[in-house]
Structures are given as structure tokens and as C-alpha cells.
Design a protein around this motif. Structure first.
Motif, PDB file in Angstrom:
ATOM      1  N   PHE A 241      -4.191  -1.941  14.488  1.00 55.71           N
ATOM      2  CA  PHE A 241      -3.241  -2.324  15.065  1.00 55.71           C
ATOM      3  C   PHE A 241      -3.262  -1.461  15.794  1.00 55.71           C
ATOM      4  N   ILE A 242      -3.666   0.029  15.928  1.00 57.64           N
ATOM      5  CA  ILE A 242      -3.183   1.157  16.152  1.00 57.64           C
ATOM      6  C   ILE A 242      -3.984   1.223  17.605  1.00 57.64           C
TER       7      ILE A 242
ATOM      8  N   ILE B 134      -8.103  -2.879   8.763  1.00 59.30           N
ATOM      9  CA  ILE B 134      -6.974  -3.322  10.142  1.00 59.30           C
ATOM     10  C   ILE B 134      -6.070  -2.014  10.103  1.00 59.30           C
ATOM     11  N   GLY B 135      -5.494  -0.974  10.022  1.00 59.78           N
ATOM     12  CA  GLY B 135      -4.848   0.156  10.592  1.00 59.78           C
ATOM     13  C   GLY B 135      -5.616  -0.035  12.114  1.00 59.78           C
ATOM     14  N   LEU B 136      -6.635   0.499  11.916  1.00 63.64           N
ATOM     15  CA  LEU B 136      -6.757   0.861  13.068  1.00 63.64           C
ATOM     16  C   LEU B 136      -6.902  -0.391  14.445  1.00 63.64           C
TER      17      LEU B 136
ATOM     18  N   MET C 130     -13.421   7.554   3.385  1.00 65.71           N
ATOM     19  CA  MET C 130     -12.998   6.228   2.091  1.00 65.71           C
ATOM     20  C   MET C 130     -14.613   6.004   1.694  1.00 65.71           C
TER      21      MET C 130
ATOM     22  N   ILE D  44       0.887  -0.800   0.239  1.00 62.96           N
ATOM     23  CA  ILE D  44       0.196   0.326  -0.003  1.00 62.96           C
ATOM     24  C   ILE D  44       1.199   1.405  -0.210  1.00 62.96           C
TER      25      ILE D  44
ATOM     26  N   VAL E 192     -11.795   9.136   9.368  1.00 63.04           N
ATOM     27  CA  VAL E 192     -11.308   8.920   8.658  1.00 63.04           C
ATOM     28  C   VAL E 192     -12.629   7.794   7.294  1.00 63.04           C
TER      29      VAL E 192
ATOM     30  N   ASN F  86      -2.066  -1.642  20.248  1.00 66.47           N
ATOM     31  CA  ASN F  86      -1.169  -1.856  20.592  1.00 66.47           C
ATOM     32  C   ASN F  86      -1.033  -0.307  20.990  1.00 66.47           C
TER      33      ASN F  86
ATOM     34  N   GLY G 291      -0.313   0.836  11.158  1.00 69.30           N
ATOM     35  CA  GLY G 291      -1.070   1.413  10.937  1.00 69.30           C
ATOM     36  C   GLY G 291      -1.980   2.822  10.484  1.00 69.30           C
ATOM     37  N   LEU G 292      -0.997   3.643  11.103  1.00 69.11           N
ATOM     38  CA  LEU G 292      -1.222   5.008  11.180  1.00 69.11           C
ATOM     39  C   LEU G 292      -0.265   4.871   9.351  1.00 69.11           C
TER      40      LEU G 292
ATOM     41  N   LEU H  61       4.487  -1.087  15.048  1.00 63.82           N
ATOM     42  CA  LEU H  61       2.870  -1.522  14.149  1.00 63.82           C
ATOM     43  C   LEU H  61       2.008  -0.453  14.437  1.00 63.82           C
ATOM     44  N   ILE H  62       2.112   0.264  15.525  1.00 62.28           N
ATOM     45  CA  ILE H  62       1.280   1.107  15.444  1.00 62.28           C
ATOM     46  C   ILE H  62       1.763   2.677  14.579  1.00 62.28           C
TER      47      ILE H  62
ATOM     48  N   LEU I 182      -3.516   4.982   2.116  1.00 58.26           N
ATOM     49  CA  LEU I 182      -5.081   5.668   1.622  1.00 58.26           C
ATOM     50  C   LEU I 182      -6.224   6.380   2.019  1.00 58.26           C
ATOM     51  N   LEU I 183      -5.500   7.197   2.439  1.00 60.88           N
ATOM     52  CA  LEU I 183      -6.955   8.340   2.781  1.00 60.88           C
ATOM     53  C   LEU I 183      -5.694   9.192   1.581  1.00 60.88           C
TER      54      LEU I 183
ATOM     55  N   VAL J 107      -8.013  -0.270   5.986  1.00 61.07           N
ATOM     56  CA  VAL J 107      -8.285   1.011   6.897  1.00 61.07           C
ATOM     57  C   VAL J 107      -8.584   0.259   8.516  1.00 61.07           C
TER      58      VAL J 107
ATOM     59  N   ILE K  41      -0.961   3.108   6.638  1.00 62.48           N
ATOM     60  CA  ILE K  41      -1.984   2.250   6.255  1.00 62.48           C
ATOM     61  C   ILE K  41      -3.291   2.846   5.838  1.00 62.48           C
ATOM     62  N   ILE K  42      -3.504   4.043   7.100  1.00 64.61           N
ATOM     63  CA  ILE K  42      -4.356   5.119   7.078  1.00 64.61           C
ATOM     64  C   ILE K  42      -4.397   6.000   6.380  1.00 64.61           C
TER      65      ILE K  42
END
Lengths: 380, 298
Positions: free
Chosen positions: B104-105, B100-102, B87, A293, B83, B108, A348-349, A344-345, A355-356, B98, A351-352
Motif C-alpha cells: 500500500f505504501i 501488504i502494508g508495504l 518480524m 490488526i 521491518v 500510493n 500501510g504504516l 492508504l499509506i 505488527l512490529l 507487513v 499495519i506495519i
């Protein structure tokens, strides 16, 4: 006679050329030069980091064929990655961590076991393929999580071959015939293992990228993209979806297994189930997804660029954790969170945010810049 | 026979936990056609918040659950607003990624704040048991069952009789037509995420009452609830509950009888079993037991 613009494409043959423009050829030369020179300049930390980047890039190219080109979302990529790593131990040589010694390890040369690992991964992928035929999209994503659970059960249960949670140590070395990349000696000058491994890994990256590029620009690759974009229409114009989907599953899993084999041999050397299956496997799978991504989905170079960014970020925060006061290395240190969690955080950020803001990744940014200069002084 | 009944009852109890988790997935899917992979993260957040309120601020347990429901719903709403709203219209793949991203956040952040060691919820249900004949039932299992049935009934009433519920059903069937009738899709999406967040907090408490306790592996249970939603049909609340029960009972029976019936199988087959049942059902009924078949038009 008016000179033709170098960017004007007038036939399909030109459009399909691998390195169409002179700029691309120059870039390729530059990359080749970097490939030779970098190991002589960088220190071992950066070289082993780049080797790790290369390993992830290979796996990501495989996932991109499946997810980017064929549109099949799989969260089970780590499973096939693990298949390769365990094959490296079983066929390439290794030993069990701890006291077990009844596990049979073959000491096949790499030229045999690495393709064998790929074939086994591809065969397992082909087994999953028929399920993917019935399901797609989100259903497939969930079923592929099942692979991580099955993998966990096999790796922890089949103790007589996998040594359970203690794992295996891989003794295999990256050698082809008399040339051992971990102990490289050319014309009397010796190179460090990191230097040799860099050359080895990135040669493979180039080979796999070339293979993938050739697949996506030829008939089977176009079939995949047709299925991704409109499956019914693709079927009507004569694409066999069963063949295409099972084929791409096998190919992507095979590439993942090859990447896993090298990962086990060069990057970790000790493999345990938690890297590849269960929740840890999900993390690995999502690392691959983050890579494609961030780099750019449905591009081969995107997988490599993404790996460069994502893996470098991860390794560098782990290495320079002392400079970041809010991170800690062990649970008992001072700091807000562990490095692993922070990474990992950040994934996640990433990816978000990507994609945005730029769903097609860094490659799309790059294309936008080059298009600007190509069209200059006009805006398009 | 007593053993069989005990296994089956334990399975039903676990099944109700899955059902609670699955209901959260279903409501978001019904409104937005996206499987919310972050549900596991919301679950973890919810249960840690309950722990935080009861042990840190010594709030009584029921109130703590309600407070946690509100906060978790708030987090879910915020994510939708900031978010997912942007989308809309993107491929489903991107929307799923997205979430999945959340996941992980959230996961953790929870570990960073409360640590990875298992914590104790203070045993709100008690460990008392009821015996009917020779069969022993744990009170906490009854609570989980009651919670799941309660949530299901509330869902049913909400979808059936409330205006917002009707709007949600309409939006799920045809977004444009619903818009034309004056139903705001934005409100519907926000409502779906808010309800899912609140459900996640309840489900988290249900999970934490079981073997995992308050630990990051609460999220693991959410992964095992995936087969339940797929099995039951991804857009059917009733299907979620029945799917959850089927998965729970299969798992419990597998764990109970594996050693006798299939001694050659490696241990821990009960975690694989849900996925096998799911794949078998999917091969016969691609949209689950109670799901709506997706009609493909050319």
C-alpha cells in the motif's frame, strides 16, 4: 474469614462469564449511557461517521472470527461485503443509475431482506469453504484474491442485474415494522436520520458482537481456536475440521454480507463494483484487516476499537483536508498527494507499526494498563 | 490454425511477463517462506523509476533499467533490514500482512509522485514485427521472452554454482542447520530481497511493454501472477516460469475464443480463468506442479 480477591477465578463457569468483573459491568453501563446520550449531543457529521464505524465494526467482527479465531487469512472479505450491498438493492428496493429499467427490484421489508442477504453471503461463503479446507495460510490468501476477480467479472458482466460499472442506487430504508430509523419519531419528538441510524447501527453492532462472543466462548469457538493453534492435535481430540472451517467461513461471510447491506443502505446508498471487487475490493478487504490488526486480533472488542480508530482516521482526514496543506482533494489542487492515497499509506504504516510494536493491538495495550492497576503495588 | 498459433504466441509472451514477476516471488519464498505481497509495489516502483530516468534525465534505456534495478533492490533491502528482520519468528500471517502494508505504501507513493495517468515509456523495443509464414510476432514479445529466460538462467547458475546461492538453498531447507554450518541467515534474507527487488524492476519493464503501459495498473498484473506461482509450485523457479506460461496461454486462448465457444459468458473471463485453473490444480496437487510437498510432523 478472608475476603476472596474478585480477580481469582476458581471455576470454568466464572471464567466464561460474559461480564465477569464489576468493572466490566460498570463499563457496559457507561457504554449503554453513551449509546443513548451521544446522538443527542454530537452533530450530524460525527454521528454519520460513528454509523460508518459501526458498519465496519460489524464486518470486522466477522473477519476476526475467521482470521483471528480460526487463523484463516482471507483477502476476499470485500466480496461478501459486496454481496450484502447488492442484495440490499435487489431485495430491499432500489433503482439503476442511468437509464436502465429492466432490473427487477423487490421491495421487501428490512426484517426480511437483511437476514436474506446474510444467508446468501453465508451460502456463498460455505461454497468457498471446501477450498479453504485443502489450503491454508498464504495459499488461502491468494485464492481469496481470486474471489475479488470473480466478483469483478460478475458485477461488470451481469449488467442486466448489476447495471455494470454504473452501479445501483439503494432505496431501502432501515425500518422495522412502523419504526423507520431514518425518520425517527418518538412521543412526538422527531430525530434526524443520523441520530436514528446511529442507534440502529450500534444496536446491530451490539447484537453481532454478543453473537460472536457467545460463539467463541462456547464449544464451536473453542474448536476453531484449537484448529488455529494446532490442527492435527485438534483433530485428534475430536474436532471435525471440515465442519469447523466451513462453518466459520459461512458465518464470517454472512456477517460481512449483513454489514455490506447496511453499508449500502446507510453509508453510500449508491453501490458500484469498484468498492467491492478488483483492486478497490482489495483496498476494502485490507481496510478490514487493518482494523482487526490495529484493534487487536482474536478479540471481539478489538474489532470495534480498531474500526473506531481506522475509520475515524480515514473520515476525519477526508473531512478536514483543508487543514492539512500537503493533501489535496482533486488531482488538480495543490498539494503532495490525494487524500485517498494518503489514507492508504497511513493504513500501510499502521499495519506495519502495529505488527512490529504491538501485534495484539490496542486491546493488548489496554489490558496491560488494567493489569498494572489490578496488581498494584506489585509489578505482576 | 494461424489464429490459434497467434493466440498461443501472444499468450506465451504474456506468460513470460508473468514468469518474470513470479520469479521475484519465488526467490523470497524460497529463502523466507513468506509470499511477498509487496512484489507488485516493487514492480510499479521499478517501472516508474525507468520512466523517470529515461524521460527526465534522458539516460539511455538499458542504463536506466540497470539504475532502476539498483534503486528498487535498495528499497527492498531497506524494507527487509528495517521491518521484516524484526518480524522473524513471528507467525507467517503477521509477516505477510507487513508486506501488504508495504504494498500500500509503495503503490500510493508512486501515484503521489508520478500521478495516476498512464505514461509513455518511449517505446524502447520498437513496434516492429517479424513474420514467419503467416504468423506475426512482435519484437517486444521476443524481448520479454529473452529477458525471462535470461533471468531464469541467471537464477539457475546462481543457485547452482555460487556460494550465496548454496547458502540460500541450505537456509530454505533448514535454517538452523544452515546457521550451524556458518551460513548467515541475515545475509541470505537480504540477498533474497535485493534480488527480488532487482527482478521486480526487470519484470516491471516487461509488464509496461504490454497493454498497461506505465500506469499504476502494472500492479494488477502482479495479482494475476499469483496463480502462476501457485500453479508452478511456490518454491520452484522453473515452476514459476512454466506456471506463468500456462497462465499466459490459457488467458490468451480464453480471450481469443470466448466469443465463439462460450458466447453466453460475460466478457473479461480471461482475468478469472487463471484463478480457476489455479484452484483446479491445487485441488489435485496442493503444492503446485513443481513445488516441494510440505511434510507435517505430529
Amino acid at each position: 474469614m478472608a475476603r476472596q480477591s474478585p480477580y481469582l477465578i476458581t471455576n470454568y463457569g466464572k471464567d466464561l462469564r460474559l461480564f465477569g468483573s464489576s468493572w466490566k459491568r460498570a463499563g457496559l453501563l457507561l457504554l449503554a449511557a453513551l449509546f443513548v446520550v451521544l446522538p443527542l449531543q454530537l452533530d450530524d457529521f460525527w454521528l454519520s461517521l460513528l454509523a460508518t464505524v459501526g458498519v465496519y465494526a460489524i464486518g470486522a467482527v466477522g473477519l476476526n472470527l475467521l482470521t483471528g479465531y480460526a487463523g484463516q487469512v482471507s483477502l476476499g472479505h470485500a466480496f461478501f461485503f459486496g454481496v450484502g450491498a447488492y442484495c440490499a438493492a435487489w431485495f430491499g428496493g432500489g433503482n439503476a443509475v442511468g437509464t436502465r429499467d429492466e432490473i427487477l427490484f423487490l421491495d421487501l421489508p428490512m426484517i426480511v431482506w437483511l437476514p436474506l442477504a446474510g444467508l446468501i453471503g453465508a451460502a456463498l461463503g460455505a461454497l468457498v469453504g471446501p477450498v479453504a479446507l485443502r489450503l491454508s495460510g498464504q495459499y488461502l490468501a491468494i485464492v481469496s484474491i481470486g474471489l475479488l476477480f470473480v466478483g469483478d467479472w460478475i458485477l461488470l458482466g451481469w449488467v442486466s442485474a448489476t447495471n455494470g460499472s454504473q452501479g445501483l442506487r439503494i432505496a431501502a430504508e432501515p425500518s422495522i415494522g412502523p419504526v423507520n430509523f431514518s425518520d425517527l419519531n418518538i412521543f412526538g419528538s422527531a430525530f434526524s436520520p443520523e441520530q436514528g441510524e446511529f442507534w440502529f447501527v450500534w444496536t446491530l453492532v451490539a447484537l453481532v458482537a454478543l453473537l460472536a462472543k457467545n460463539i467463541v466462548r462456547s464449544r464451536p469457538g473453542r474448536a476453531l481456536q484449537a484448529i488455529r493453534d494446532r490442527d492435527v492435535a485438534a483433530e485428534i481430540i475430536g474436532v471435525n475440521p471440515a465442519r469447523a472451517k466451513i462453518g466459520v467461513f459461512a458465518l464470517s461471510s454472512g456477517i460481512a454480507a449483513v454489514a455490506g447491506g447496511i453499508y449500502g443502505m446507510i453509508v453510500v446508498r449508491t453501490i458500484t463494483p469498484e468498492i467491492f471487487t478488483g483492486f478497490g475490493g482489495l483496498v476494502t478487504s485490507i481496510t478490514f484487516i487493518a482494523i482487526i490488526i490495529v484493534g487487536g486480533i482474536s478479540t471481539i472488542s478489538g474489532a470495534i476499537v480498531g474500526s473506531l480508530v481506522v475509520v475515524t482516521l480515514r473520515q476525519v482526514t477526508s473531512r478536514f483536508v483543508d487543514l492539512l496543506p500537503f493533501l489535496k482533494q482533486t488531482p488538480n489542487d495543490d498539494g503532495l498527494m490525494l487524500v485517498g492515497q494518503f489514507n492508504l499509506i497511513v493504513f500501510g504504516l499502521l499495519i506495519i507499526i502495529f505488527l512490529l510494536a504491538e501485534p495484539l493491538g490496542l486491546i493488548a495495550l489496554w489490558r496491560r494498563v488494567t493489569t498494572y492497576f489490578k496488581a498494584w503495588p506489585f509489578s505482576y | 490454425m494461424t489464429r490459434f498459433i497467434e493466440f498461443a504466441l501472444a499468450g506465451l509472451a504474456q506468460g513470460f511477463v508473468y514468469a518474470l514477476v513470479a520469479l521475484g516471488f519465488v526467490i523470497i519464498y524460497k529463502a523466507t517462506e513468506v509470499i511477498n505481497f509487496a512484489q507488485g509495489g516493487l514492480l510499479t516502483l521499478g517501472v516508474y523509476l525507468v520512466y523517470n530516468f529515461t524521460s527526465g534525465q534522458s539516460v539511455p534505456f538499458p542504463l536506466a533499467v540497470v539504475m532502476s534495478m539498483i534503486v528498487t533492490a535498495g528499497v527492498a533491502l531497506l524494507f527487509e533490514r528495517l521491518v521484516l528482520r524484526r518480524m522473524l519468528g513471528n507467525p507467517v500471517f503477521a509477516q505477510v500482512m507487513v508486506t501488504i502494508g508495504l504494498l500500500f505504501i509503495l503503490q500510493n507513493l508512486v501515484i503521489a509522485i508520478w500521478g495516476a495517468e498512464p505514461l509513455n515509456l518511449g517505446d524502447p523495443w520498437g513496434i516492429s514485427t517479424i513474420s514467419i509464414g503467416e504468423v506475426i510476432i512482435e519484437v517486444r514479445d521476443l524481448w520479454t521472452a529473452a529477458l525471462a529466460i535470461g533471468v531464469l538462467v541467471v537464477f539457475f547458475l546462481f543457485f547452482r554454482f555460487s556460494k550465496l546461492g548454496l547458502a540460500m538453498r541450505a537456509t530454505a531447507v533448514d535454517q538452523e542447520a544452515a546457521l550451524a554450518q556458518g551460513m548467515s541467515s541475515r545475509q541470505v534474507y537480504m540477498a533474497a530481497w535485493g534480488i527480488a527487488g532487482a527482478t521486480a524492476a526487470i519484470a516491471g519493464v516487461g509488464v509496461a511493454a504490454g497493454a498497461t503501459g506505465v500506469s499504476p495498473s502494472v500492479e494488477f498484473v502482479a495479482l494475476l501472477a499469483f496463480p502462476a506461482i501457485i500453479l508452478g509450485g511456490i518454491d520452484s523457479p522453473l515452476g514459476a516460469v512454466i506456471g506463468g506460461l500456462i497462465i499466459g496461454v490459457t488467458q490468451s486462448l480464453t480471450a481469443g475464443y470466448q466469443n465463439e465457444l462460450f458466447p453466453w459468458l460475460w466478457a473479461g473471463f480471461d482475468d478469472v480463468m487463471p484463478f480457476i485453473v489455479m484452484v483446479l490444480v491445487l485441488l489435485v496437487r496442493p503444492y503446485g506442479l513443481f513445488g516441494t510437498p510440505e511434510i507435517k510432523r505430529v
